[in-house]
Design a protein around this motif. Sequence first.
Motif, PDB file in Angstrom:
ATOM      1  N   GLU A  38      44.952  39.311  43.194  1.00  0.00           N
ATOM      2  CA  GLU A  38      44.832  40.085  44.422  1.00  0.00           C
ATOM      3  C   GLU A  38      45.789  41.259  44.279  1.00  0.00           C
ATOM      4  N   VAL A  39      45.323  42.442  44.629  1.00  0.00           N
ATOM      5  CA  VAL A  39      46.122  43.652  44.498  1.00  0.00           C
ATOM      6  C   VAL A  39      46.466  44.162  45.892  1.00  0.00           C
ATOM      7  N   HIS A  40      47.751  44.416  46.114  1.00  0.00           N
ATOM      8  CA  HIS A  40      48.221  44.941  47.388  1.00  0.00           C
ATOM      9  C   HIS A  40      48.417  46.446  47.271  1.00  0.00           C
ATOM     10  N   PHE A  41      47.789  47.205  48.151  1.00  0.00           N
ATOM     11  CA  PHE A  41      47.931  48.657  48.165  1.00  0.00           C
ATOM     12  C   PHE A  41      49.013  49.050  49.159  1.00  0.00           C
ATOM     13  N   GLY A  42      49.576  50.204  48.987  1.00  0.00           N
ATOM     14  CA  GLY A  42      50.664  50.682  49.839  1.00  0.00           C
ATOM     15  C   GLY A  42      50.291  50.827  51.302  1.00  0.00           C
ATOM     16  N   ASP A  43      48.993  50.969  51.601  1.00  0.00           N
ATOM     17  CA  ASP A  43      48.566  51.140  52.991  1.00  0.00           C
ATOM     18  C   ASP A  43      48.298  49.807  53.690  1.00  0.00           C
ATOM     19  N   GLY A  44      48.624  48.682  53.041  1.00  0.00           N
ATOM     20  CA  GLY A  44      48.449  47.373  53.648  1.00  0.00           C
ATOM     21  C   GLY A  44      47.176  46.651  53.250  1.00  0.00           C
ATOM     22  N   ARG A  45      46.246  47.334  52.593  1.00  0.00           N
ATOM     23  CA  ARG A  45      45.007  46.685  52.163  1.00  0.00           C
ATOM     24  C   ARG A  45      45.259  45.769  50.973  1.00  0.00           C
ATOM     25  N   TRP A  46      44.417  44.739  50.859  1.00  0.00           N
ATOM     26  CA  TRP A  46      44.398  43.849  49.698  1.00  0.00           C
ATOM     27  C   TRP A  46      43.012  43.912  49.091  1.00  0.00           C
ATOM     28  N   ALA A  47      42.915  43.754  47.770  1.00  0.00           N
ATOM     29  CA  ALA A  47      41.612  43.734  47.098  1.00  0.00           C
ATOM     30  C   ALA A  47      41.661  42.720  45.964  1.00  0.00           C
ATOM     31  N   LEU A  48      40.517  42.115  45.680  1.00  0.00           N
ATOM     32  CA  LEU A  48      40.411  41.215  44.539  1.00  0.00           C
ATOM     33  C   LEU A  48      40.243  42.029  43.263  1.00  0.00           C
ATOM     34  N   GLY A  49      40.707  41.479  42.175  1.00  0.00           N
ATOM     35  CA  GLY A  49      40.560  42.131  40.891  1.00  0.00           C
ATOM     36  C   GLY A  49      40.762  41.129  39.778  1.00  0.00           C
ATOM     37  N   ARG A  50      40.935  41.649  38.564  1.00  0.00           N
ATOM     38  CA  ARG A  50      41.229  40.755  37.448  1.00  0.00           C
ATOM     39  C   ARG A  50      42.023  41.497  36.390  1.00  0.00           C
ATOM     40  N   ILE A  51      42.820  40.727  35.704  1.00  0.00           N
ATOM     41  CA  ILE A  51      43.545  41.219  34.536  1.00  0.00           C
ATOM     42  C   ILE A  51      42.802  40.696  33.324  1.00  0.00           C
TER      43      ILE A  51
END
Length: 93
Positions: A38-51
Amino acid sequence: MPVLEGECGGRVGSAGVGTGPGEGPVDAEVEWVYQPVEVHFGDGRWALGRISGWWQDAGGLRWCRLRVARSGRPAHWEPFDPARVVLLPAGGL
């Protein structure tokens, strides 16, 4: 030396790692993985992703090849920041 902001807040520049062809570590230096995050953006949003890969540069900085779902951006190398990229279980709980 140009420095770009990575998608999860990392800085890309002096280590020569980026998203273009021929940039980044050689395959033999990479630990290829499938790691949901899960990636946290500076504006408070979260998004799923992968490494999909881990790499450590000569200075000891750990890099991840990150792709954020539905972002429209290809996977790219950036310094790993555990405060912004949360590792999720890959094989179940």
